[in-house]
Design an enzyme around this catalytic site. Sequence first.
Site, PDB file in Angstrom:
ATOM      1  N   ALA A  14      10.038  -6.002  -1.401  1.00 60.94           N
ATOM      2  CA  ALA A  14       9.473  -6.226  -2.736  1.00 60.94           C
ATOM      3  C   ALA A  14       8.863  -7.608  -2.905  1.00 60.94           C
ATOM      4  O   ALA A  14       8.576  -8.036  -4.026  1.00 60.94           O
ATOM      5  CB  ALA A  14      10.553  -6.008  -3.803  1.00 60.94           C
ATOM      6  N   VAL A  61      15.548  -4.712   6.883  1.00 62.40           N
ATOM      7  CA  VAL A  61      15.845  -3.279   6.874  1.00 62.40           C
ATOM      8  C   VAL A  61      16.050  -2.707   8.274  1.00 62.40           C
ATOM      9  O   VAL A  61      16.595  -1.609   8.428  1.00 62.40           O
ATOM     10  CB  VAL A  61      14.756  -2.462   6.131  1.00 62.40           C
ATOM     11  CG1 VAL A  61      14.706  -2.838   4.666  1.00 62.40           C
ATOM     12  CG2 VAL A  61      13.398  -2.593   6.809  1.00 62.40           C
ATOM     13  N   ASN A  87      10.361   0.820   0.343  1.00 60.53           N
ATOM     14  CA  ASN A  87       8.961   0.410   0.382  1.00 60.53           C
ATOM     15  C   ASN A  87       8.622  -0.434   1.610  1.00 60.53           C
ATOM     16  O   ASN A  87       7.469  -0.465   2.031  1.00 60.53           O
ATOM     17  CB  ASN A  87       8.621  -0.381  -0.890  1.00 60.53           C
ATOM     18  CG  ASN A  87       7.308  -1.130  -0.761  1.00 60.53           C
ATOM     19  OD1 ASN A  87       6.229  -0.564  -0.916  1.00 60.53           O
ATOM     20  ND2 ASN A  87       7.382  -2.424  -0.449  1.00 60.53           N
ATOM     21  N   TYR A 152       1.970   4.160  13.533  1.00 60.90           N
ATOM     22  CA  TYR A 152       2.288   4.070  12.101  1.00 60.90           C
ATOM     23  C   TYR A 152       2.235   5.460  11.466  1.00 60.90           C
ATOM     24  O   TYR A 152       3.114   5.829  10.678  1.00 60.90           O
ATOM     25  CB  TYR A 152       1.283   3.132  11.435  1.00 60.90           C
ATOM     26  CG  TYR A 152       1.447   2.926   9.955  1.00 60.90           C
ATOM     27  CD1 TYR A 152       2.408   2.047   9.456  1.00 60.90           C
ATOM     28  CD2 TYR A 152       0.618   3.570   9.035  1.00 60.90           C
ATOM     29  CE1 TYR A 152       2.539   1.828   8.087  1.00 60.90           C
ATOM     30  CE2 TYR A 152       0.736   3.356   7.677  1.00 60.90           C
ATOM     31  CZ  TYR A 152       1.702   2.482   7.208  1.00 60.90           C
ATOM     32  OH  TYR A 152       1.827   2.271   5.852  1.00 60.90           O
ATOM     33  N   ALA A 155       5.362   7.230  12.409  1.00 59.19           N
ATOM     34  CA  ALA A 155       6.522   6.734  11.662  1.00 59.19           C
ATOM     35  C   ALA A 155       6.525   7.266  10.236  1.00 59.19           C
ATOM     36  O   ALA A 155       7.562   7.718   9.724  1.00 59.19           O
ATOM     37  CB  ALA A 155       6.524   5.204  11.660  1.00 59.19           C
TER      38      ALA A 155
END
Length: 248
Positions: A14, A61, A87, A152, A155
């Site tokens: 964020a 993460v 996100n 990407y 994923a």
Amino acid sequence: MGQLDSKVAIVTGAGQGIGKAIAERLAAGGATVVVTDINEVTAKEIAEALGNGAIGIRTDVTSRESVDAMVEEVVREFGRVDVLVNNAGWDKASTFLESDPADWDRVMQINLYGVLNTCKSVLPLMAQAKSGSVVNLGSDAGRVGSSGEAVYSAAKGGVIAFTKAIAREVARYQINVNCVCPGPTDTALFASIGGDDPKLREALTRAIPFRRLGRPEDLANAVAFLASDEAGYITGQTVSVSGGLTMS
């Protein structure tokens, strides 16, 4: 009364772009936001600006230990997690034949394993509470493919499939899980993978029926709806926010 009053919402990645816009939108809707980012200073600064009890926590993460520590801190502070927005993301543009396998690992770890890690930590809490909302950020790259973003795309395709599977598993606990897929969106990440090329921007803008790139707030509004009680009967869905570039 806001749509998200009294909800405790974790937003990963964020610190900028879409994630920051989501945090701001959830806070405007009444939520107490946990701003997580790899940059601790940025996370805390954004949380302070949001107010309404928001806190900022450095979180990687890709690390189970970092995610578990963040969730434990949230539980100590608030006692629960009502909303999880996954996100955090990263990409490096390259044709697959020219790509570096070391970058494959980073793309997968951040974009896919990051979602697995946070869900593994948060979903048991939601299951115990028999309520909760998870919104995963996929990508239209994961729905239709994107040249120069093969890994990407893989994923994000994984995120879309995981969203559907986990939605089936946790529906018995009254948890809804949905996926929001951005199309080309005017962010720093987009600029870093070629979006600052005027010719590319012009070509994309022409291809989008609404004739403009997405804005972070466009995604934030969709996420806020899916995180709210108004979307309580919606689960396992993939919503493209792309100005009509992709339709299904």
